[in-house]
Design an enzyme around this catalytic site. Structure first.
Site, PDB file in Angstrom:
ATOM      1  N   ASP A 160       0.831  -1.205   0.000  1.00 16.63           N
ATOM      2  CA  ASP A 160       0.000   0.000   0.000  1.00 16.63           C
ATOM      3  C   ASP A 160       0.865   1.254   0.000  1.00 16.63           C
ATOM      4  O   ASP A 160       1.931   1.292   0.623  1.00 16.63           O
ATOM      5  CB  ASP A 160      -0.904  -0.014   1.246  1.00 16.63           C
ATOM      6  CG  ASP A 160      -2.003   1.029   1.159  1.00 16.63           C
ATOM      7  OD1 ASP A 160      -2.335   1.461   0.041  1.00 16.63           O
ATOM      8  OD2 ASP A 160      -2.530   1.420   2.216  1.00 16.63           O
ATOM      9  N   ARG A 187      -0.060   7.455  -3.032  1.00 18.46           N
ATOM     10  CA  ARG A 187       0.327   8.569  -2.155  1.00 18.46           C
ATOM     11  C   ARG A 187       1.782   8.961  -2.369  1.00 18.46           C
ATOM     12  O   ARG A 187       2.133  10.140  -2.311  1.00 18.46           O
ATOM     13  CB  ARG A 187       0.074   8.188  -0.698  1.00 18.46           C
ATOM     14  CG  ARG A 187      -1.382   8.308  -0.278  1.00 18.46           C
ATOM     15  CD  ARG A 187      -1.601   7.786   1.118  1.00 18.46           C
ATOM     16  NE  ARG A 187      -1.555   6.329   1.164  1.00 18.46           N
ATOM     17  CZ  ARG A 187      -1.311   5.624   2.272  1.00 18.46           C
ATOM     18  NH1 ARG A 187      -1.042   6.258   3.407  1.00 18.46           N
ATOM     19  NH2 ARG A 187      -1.322   4.320   2.233  1.00 18.46           N
ATOM     20  N   HIS A 210       2.954   3.335  -8.955  1.00 21.44           N
ATOM     21  CA  HIS A 210       2.853   1.896  -9.183  1.00 21.44           C
ATOM     22  C   HIS A 210       4.116   1.371  -9.885  1.00 21.44           C
ATOM     23  O   HIS A 210       4.581   0.263  -9.595  1.00 21.44           O
ATOM     24  CB  HIS A 210       1.608   1.581 -10.000  1.00 21.44           C
ATOM     25  CG  HIS A 210       0.329   1.904  -9.278  1.00 21.44           C
ATOM     26  ND1 HIS A 210       0.013   1.368  -8.043  1.00 21.44           N
ATOM     27  CD2 HIS A 210      -0.706   2.716  -9.612  1.00 21.44           C
ATOM     28  CE1 HIS A 210      -1.163   1.827  -7.657  1.00 21.44           C
ATOM     29  NE2 HIS A 210      -1.624   2.654  -8.588  1.00 21.44           N
ATOM     30  N   ARG A 224     -11.429   2.178  -9.038  1.00 24.82           N
ATOM     31  CA  ARG A 224     -10.533   3.333  -9.120  1.00 24.82           C
ATOM     32  C   ARG A 224     -10.720   4.047 -10.465  1.00 24.82           C
ATOM     33  O   ARG A 224     -11.362   3.513 -11.375  1.00 24.82           O
ATOM     34  CB  ARG A 224      -9.083   2.879  -8.943  1.00 24.82           C
ATOM     35  CG  ARG A 224      -8.796   2.408  -7.532  1.00 24.82           C
ATOM     36  CD  ARG A 224      -7.321   2.183  -7.296  1.00 24.82           C
ATOM     37  NE  ARG A 224      -7.062   1.863  -5.894  1.00 24.82           N
ATOM     38  CZ  ARG A 224      -5.851   1.773  -5.364  1.00 24.82           C
ATOM     39  NH1 ARG A 224      -4.779   1.962  -6.115  1.00 24.82           N
ATOM     40  NH2 ARG A 224      -5.699   1.492  -4.085  1.00 24.82           N
ATOM     41  N   LEU A 262      11.986 -19.916  -4.446  1.00 22.62           N
ATOM     42  CA  LEU A 262      10.966 -19.068  -3.812  1.00 22.62           C
ATOM     43  C   LEU A 262       9.705 -19.116  -4.655  1.00 22.62           C
ATOM     44  O   LEU A 262       9.771 -19.005  -5.885  1.00 22.62           O
ATOM     45  CB  LEU A 262      11.459 -17.620  -3.710  1.00 22.62           C
ATOM     46  CG  LEU A 262      10.445 -16.584  -3.193  1.00 22.62           C
ATOM     47  CD1 LEU A 262      10.222 -16.759  -1.689  1.00 22.62           C
ATOM     48  CD2 LEU A 262      10.905 -15.157  -3.494  1.00 22.62           C
TER      49      LEU A 262
END
Length: 252
Positions: free
Chosen positions: A19, A23, A36, A70, A130
């Site tokens: 998150d 901002r 992003h 959005r 991973l």
């Protein structure tokens, strides 16, 4: 596998709500999509850091089922960014031993995006260092509902065990540690079923600023906590002394 506090313990599975991208960009007078793009760089760092520290599974919340609400330009920018990231990042993930899984509802995504997701999964299918689960067009309630629907369609009883096996993340153990960046202290419909006993860590750092130091801080807090899973501290001490309870049941 349930586990109690162990000095220096490394979580087997870390989940992250990434998150703060928007901002981060707004504070720099940039379009939200720029945040992003910076977030992709932060994810690249996080993947490398988790692999280096012995984490076996990393699950990230890339695009929620609610994010369709959005602004249209931000959503389209995110879709373009996904396509670009697949082409740019998959070769390096392949070389680094990372296996990709895209978790979420694919209906509603373009054929191009769906094909890109499937190709990335196939390309990295044999990697085992991973597992990187990218939750895209995902919601925790959707996951539980689709699992129950799948069981009902097959005529199977709906129990905790059968529902668990039908969720979209049945291929990995539940997260040991859930990290949310950006200062908010909620899980926002992420892994509602799987995070029943996850340790929660909330960071004030916006996701593009979340680096190896911040990851180490979260892992240090995790290692300091006692995970009792309904037991008492005395029972955990007794379990730790018994060889039969110290073997790992992780399959990945």
């Amino acid at each position: 596998m349930t586990q109690s506090k162990t000095p220096g313990a490394v979580p087997h599975h870390i989940a992250v709500v990434m998150d703060g991208n928007g901002r981060w960009a707004t504070r720099r007078f940039l379009p939200r999509v720029a945040g992003h793009k910076q977030g992709v760089d932060s994810l690249r760092r996080c993947v490398k850091a988790c692999a280096a520290r012995g984490v076996k599974v990393l699950t990230v919340f890339a695009f929620s089922s609610e994010n369709w609400n959005r602004p249209v330009d931000e959503v389209s920018g995110l879709m373009e960014l996904l396509a670009m990231a697949l082409g740019r990042e998959v070769p390096q993930l392949l070389a680094d031993g990372v296996r990709l899984h895209f978790v979420g509802e694919r209906r509603g995504l373009s054929e191009k995006v769906c094909a890109g997701l499937a190709q990335a999964e196939a390309t990295t299918a044999h990697n085992s260092r991973l597992i990187l689960n990218v939750c895209f067009n995902y919601g925790g309630r959707w996951d539980i509902a689709q699992a129950a629907a799948a069981l009902a369609a097959r005529g199977e009883p709906i129990t905790e065990q059968s529902l668990d096996r039908a969720t979209a993340l049945a291929h990995v153990p539940d997260p040991d540690l859930l990290i949310r960046t950006g200062g908010e202290q909620r899980i926002s419909n992420f892994l509602l079923w799987q995070c029943a006993y996850s340790e929660l860590f909330f960071s004030d750092r916006l996701w593009p600023d979340f680096d190896e130091v911040a990851l180490d801080e979260a892992m240090a807090v995790f290692a300091s906590r006692e995970r009792r899973f309904g037991k008492t501290s005395a029972q955990l001490t007794q379990d730790a002394a018994s060889p039969s309870t110290n073997s790992s049941s992780h399959s990945v």
